[in-house]
Design a protein around this motif. Structure first.
Motif, PDB file in Angstrom:
ATOM      1  N   PHE A   1      11.382  -8.979   3.387  1.00 39.84           N
ATOM      2  CA  PHE A   1      10.759  -9.408   4.636  1.00 39.84           C
ATOM      3  C   PHE A   1      11.626 -10.461   5.336  1.00 39.84           C
ATOM      4  O   PHE A   1      12.169 -11.357   4.695  1.00 39.84           O
ATOM      5  CB  PHE A   1       9.374  -9.989   4.350  1.00 39.84           C
ATOM      6  CG  PHE A   1       8.357  -8.957   3.973  1.00 39.84           C
ATOM      7  CD1 PHE A   1       7.571  -8.352   4.947  1.00 39.84           C
ATOM      8  CD2 PHE A   1       8.188  -8.579   2.645  1.00 39.84           C
ATOM      9  CE1 PHE A   1       6.632  -7.391   4.602  1.00 39.84           C
ATOM     10  CE2 PHE A   1       7.245  -7.619   2.287  1.00 39.84           C
ATOM     11  CZ  PHE A   1       6.465  -7.025   3.261  1.00 39.84           C
TER      12      PHE A   1
ATOM     13  N   VAL B   1       7.514  -1.616   8.029  1.00 43.32           N
ATOM     14  CA  VAL B   1       6.402  -2.521   7.744  1.00 43.32           C
ATOM     15  C   VAL B   1       6.536  -3.745   8.649  1.00 43.32           C
ATOM     16  O   VAL B   1       7.575  -4.411   8.648  1.00 43.32           O
ATOM     17  CB  VAL B   1       6.410  -2.947   6.258  1.00 43.32           C
ATOM     18  CG1 VAL B   1       5.257  -3.907   5.976  1.00 43.32           C
ATOM     19  CG2 VAL B   1       6.342  -1.726   5.344  1.00 43.32           C
TER      20      VAL B   1
ATOM     21  N   HIS C   1       4.520  -7.327  10.139  1.00 43.51           N
ATOM     22  CA  HIS C   1       3.483  -8.326  10.412  1.00 43.51           C
ATOM     23  C   HIS C   1       3.701  -8.720  11.876  1.00 43.51           C
ATOM     24  O   HIS C   1       4.569  -9.551  12.177  1.00 43.51           O
ATOM     25  CB  HIS C   1       3.653  -9.560   9.528  1.00 43.51           C
ATOM     26  CG  HIS C   1       3.339  -9.344   8.091  1.00 43.51           C
ATOM     27  ND1 HIS C   1       2.139  -9.723   7.521  1.00 43.51           N
ATOM     28  CD2 HIS C   1       4.066  -8.802   7.089  1.00 43.51           C
ATOM     29  CE1 HIS C   1       2.146  -9.428   6.237  1.00 43.51           C
ATOM     30  NE2 HIS C   1       3.307  -8.872   5.942  1.00 43.51           N
TER      31      HIS C   1
ATOM     32  N   LYS D   1       5.150  -9.403  -0.719  1.00 41.68           N
ATOM     33  CA  LYS D   1       5.062  -8.095  -1.376  1.00 41.68           C
ATOM     34  C   LYS D   1       3.688  -7.865  -1.988  1.00 41.68           C
ATOM     35  O   LYS D   1       3.129  -6.766  -1.894  1.00 41.68           O
ATOM     36  CB  LYS D   1       6.155  -7.981  -2.436  1.00 41.68           C
ATOM     37  CG  LYS D   1       7.557  -7.874  -1.867  1.00 41.68           C
ATOM     38  CD  LYS D   1       8.616  -7.902  -2.950  1.00 41.68           C
ATOM     39  CE  LYS D   1      10.018  -7.909  -2.345  1.00 41.68           C
ATOM     40  NZ  LYS D   1      11.078  -7.991  -3.384  1.00 41.68           N
TER      41      LYS D   1
ATOM     42  N   SER E   1       0.885  -9.249  -0.984  1.00 44.37           N
ATOM     43  CA  SER E   1      -0.033  -9.067   0.135  1.00 44.37           C
ATOM     44  C   SER E   1       0.060  -7.649   0.674  1.00 44.37           C
ATOM     45  O   SER E   1      -0.960  -7.013   0.987  1.00 44.37           O
ATOM     46  CB  SER E   1       0.280 -10.081   1.238  1.00 44.37           C
ATOM     47  OG  SER E   1      -0.537  -9.881   2.371  1.00 44.37           O
ATOM     48  N   TYR E   2       1.278  -7.151   0.760  1.00 42.95           N
ATOM     49  CA  TYR E   2       1.498  -5.782   1.225  1.00 42.95           C
ATOM     50  C   TYR E   2       0.866  -4.776   0.269  1.00 42.95           C
ATOM     51  O   TYR E   2       0.201  -3.827   0.685  1.00 42.95           O
ATOM     52  CB  TYR E   2       2.999  -5.535   1.353  1.00 42.95           C
ATOM     53  CG  TYR E   2       3.386  -4.084   1.374  1.00 42.95           C
ATOM     54  CD1 TYR E   2       3.279  -3.334   2.534  1.00 42.95           C
ATOM     55  CD2 TYR E   2       3.853  -3.450   0.225  1.00 42.95           C
ATOM     56  CE1 TYR E   2       3.624  -1.993   2.547  1.00 42.95           C
ATOM     57  CE2 TYR E   2       4.200  -2.127   0.227  1.00 42.95           C
ATOM     58  CZ  TYR E   2       4.083  -1.394   1.389  1.00 42.95           C
ATOM     59  OH  TYR E   2       4.417  -0.070   1.384  1.00 42.95           O
ATOM     60  N   GLN E   3       1.059  -4.974  -1.027  1.00 40.56           N
ATOM     61  CA  GLN E   3       0.526  -4.045  -2.027  1.00 40.56           C
ATOM     62  C   GLN E   3      -1.000  -4.037  -2.046  1.00 40.56           C
ATOM     63  O   GLN E   3      -1.618  -3.019  -2.366  1.00 40.56           O
ATOM     64  CB  GLN E   3       1.074  -4.408  -3.405  1.00 40.56           C
ATOM     65  CG  GLN E   3       2.566  -4.134  -3.552  1.00 40.56           C
ATOM     66  CD  GLN E   3       3.177  -4.792  -4.782  1.00 40.56           C
ATOM     67  OE1 GLN E   3       2.513  -5.536  -5.508  1.00 40.56           O
ATOM     68  NE2 GLN E   3       4.454  -4.517  -5.015  1.00 40.56           N
TER      69      GLN E   3
ATOM     70  N   VAL F   1      -1.090  -5.845   8.564  1.00 40.84           N
ATOM     71  CA  VAL F   1       0.249  -5.287   8.370  1.00 40.84           C
ATOM     72  C   VAL F   1       0.296  -3.862   8.909  1.00 40.84           C
ATOM     73  O   VAL F   1      -0.543  -3.024   8.550  1.00 40.84           O
ATOM     74  CB  VAL F   1       0.644  -5.298   6.883  1.00 40.84           C
ATOM     75  CG1 VAL F   1       2.050  -4.720   6.712  1.00 40.84           C
ATOM     76  CG2 VAL F   1       0.584  -6.709   6.321  1.00 40.84           C
TER      77      VAL F   1
ATOM     78  N   ARG G   1       2.088  -0.229   9.054  1.00 37.29           N
ATOM     79  CA  ARG G   1       2.913   0.635   8.216  1.00 37.29           C
ATOM     80  C   ARG G   1       3.194   1.891   9.018  1.00 37.29           C
ATOM     81  O   ARG G   1       2.335   2.769   9.123  1.00 37.29           O
ATOM     82  CB  ARG G   1       2.197   0.955   6.902  1.00 37.29           C
ATOM     83  CG  ARG G   1       1.861  -0.275   6.070  1.00 37.29           C
ATOM     84  CD  ARG G   1       0.850   0.059   4.961  1.00 37.29           C
ATOM     85  NE  ARG G   1       0.538  -1.096   4.138  1.00 37.29           N
ATOM     86  CZ  ARG G   1      -0.353  -2.028   4.452  1.00 37.29           C
ATOM     87  NH1 ARG G   1      -1.009  -1.940   5.606  1.00 37.29           N
ATOM     88  NH2 ARG G   1      -0.591  -3.048   3.658  1.00 37.29           N
TER      89      ARG G   1
ATOM     90  N   HIS H   1       9.099  -8.533   9.169  1.00 41.67           N
ATOM     91  CA  HIS H   1       9.151  -7.089   8.969  1.00 41.67           C
ATOM     92  C   HIS H   1      10.138  -6.696   7.882  1.00 41.67           C
ATOM     93  O   HIS H   1      10.987  -7.496   7.462  1.00 41.67           O
ATOM     94  CB  HIS H   1       9.496  -6.373  10.272  1.00 41.67           C
ATOM     95  CG  HIS H   1      10.827  -6.757  10.856  1.00 41.67           C
ATOM     96  ND1 HIS H   1      11.022  -7.928  11.551  1.00 41.67           N
ATOM     97  CD2 HIS H   1      12.030  -6.123  10.845  1.00 41.67           C
ATOM     98  CE1 HIS H   1      12.275  -8.001  11.959  1.00 41.67           C
ATOM     99  NE2 HIS H   1      12.916  -6.926  11.522  1.00 41.67           N
TER     100      HIS H   1
ATOM    101  N   GLU I   1      10.023   0.035   3.713  1.00 43.27           N
ATOM    102  CA  GLU I   1       9.748   0.509   2.367  1.00 43.27           C
ATOM    103  C   GLU I   1      10.984   1.206   1.803  1.00 43.27           C
ATOM    104  O   GLU I   1      11.852   1.667   2.560  1.00 43.27           O
ATOM    105  CB  GLU I   1       8.585   1.499   2.369  1.00 43.27           C
ATOM    106  CG  GLU I   1       7.247   0.899   2.729  1.00 43.27           C
ATOM    107  CD  GLU I   1       6.138   1.925   2.731  1.00 43.27           C
ATOM    108  OE1 GLU I   1       4.983   1.532   2.559  1.00 43.27           O
ATOM    109  OE2 GLU I   1       6.437   3.126   2.912  1.00 43.27           O
TER     110      GLU I   1
END
Length: 239
Positions: free
Chosen positions: A118, A143, A145, A175, A177-179, A185, A187, A205, A208
């Motif tokens: 990020f 990805v 934010h 990571k 938070s993304y998971q 976020v 995608r 940003h 993946e």
């Protein structure tokens, strides 16, 4: 959303800036002519093959001859569009500057090392054109934010932001938070030939990963470094 460059650039630019502010990004569908896209895709495929199936990156246009990417940064319509997006979004006259362009071709074992990092861009507007996107496995989504910070008044303020982001603790938190599927976020599954636009400076940003046997190639054209004239930045570059 579909905005054509045949529209008045100022109208299109204003509309796209509003979309970026509201939704975090905007997209011009089928921006690249299909024949031009095929040439660029073959260029990417050949470049990765020459590098034994591993990651390849290109900076600038000097090695991109024969593809539309060699000419796009000088295209008057594209320049005018980006200038108008900037002026509509920032509220200031657009600077007369060139694009900083890179072509990232993810593949092989190195693809993981160039993914899920990020960051904030150094340039206000980011224009992203997918050239090749994996047809199987992980598609290497973009990805974002969206719009998580303002344009800093000083380069020092920008450095503080980057220091808070570019460290193992922060990266691990992003990571996780993304998971967990954080609601704020985006995608985005990318489509080759589309043009995606977002405030790269303001939006945290990354991309993946994709499978090692796949190819994810994206062209990025960055516009307008708000700290280009910073004495601190120039001094740090000399050391």
């Amino acid at each position: 959303m579909n905005v054509s460059l045949a529209d008045q650039p100022s109208i299109a630019g204003n509309h796209l800036a509003q979309q970026i502010n509201s939704n975090g990004y905007a997209v011009i569908e089928n921006f690249v002519d299909p024949s031009d896209l095929r040439v660029a895709q073959q260029f990417v495929s050949d470049a990765i093959a020459r590098n034994n199936g591993e990651y390849v990156g290109f900076s600038g246009t000097k090695d991109l001859g024969g593809t539309f990417l060699a000419d796009l940064p000088q295209d008057p319509s594209f320049i005018e569009l980006c200038r108008n997006i900037y002026e509509s979004g920032v509220g200031k006259p657009a600077p007369d500057v060139n694009f900083y362009q890179i072509l990232r071709c993810l593949s092989g074992s190195e693809a993981q090392n160039h993914s899920m990092m990020f960051h904030f861009d150094s340039y206000v507007l980011t224009a992203l054109i997918p050239i090749t996107v994996p047809a199987h496995g992980m598609p290497g989504r973009l990805v974002i934010h969206p719009n998580t910070r303002n344009i800093r008044k000083t380069y020092l303020g920008n450095l503080v932001d980057k220091a808070l982001v570019d460290n193992p603790i922060a990266q691990n938190w992003f990571k996780k938070s993304y998971q967990k599927g954080a609601d704020n976020v985006l995608r985005l599954t990318l489509k080759p030939g589309n043009l995606y636009l977002f405030w790269g400076y303001r939006s945290l940003h990354t991309n993946e990963a994709c499978d090692a046997d796949a190819i994810r190639a994206t062209a990025l054209l960055h516009y307008a470094d708000p700290h280009a004239d910073s004495r601190l930045k120039q001094m740090l570059r000399r050391h």
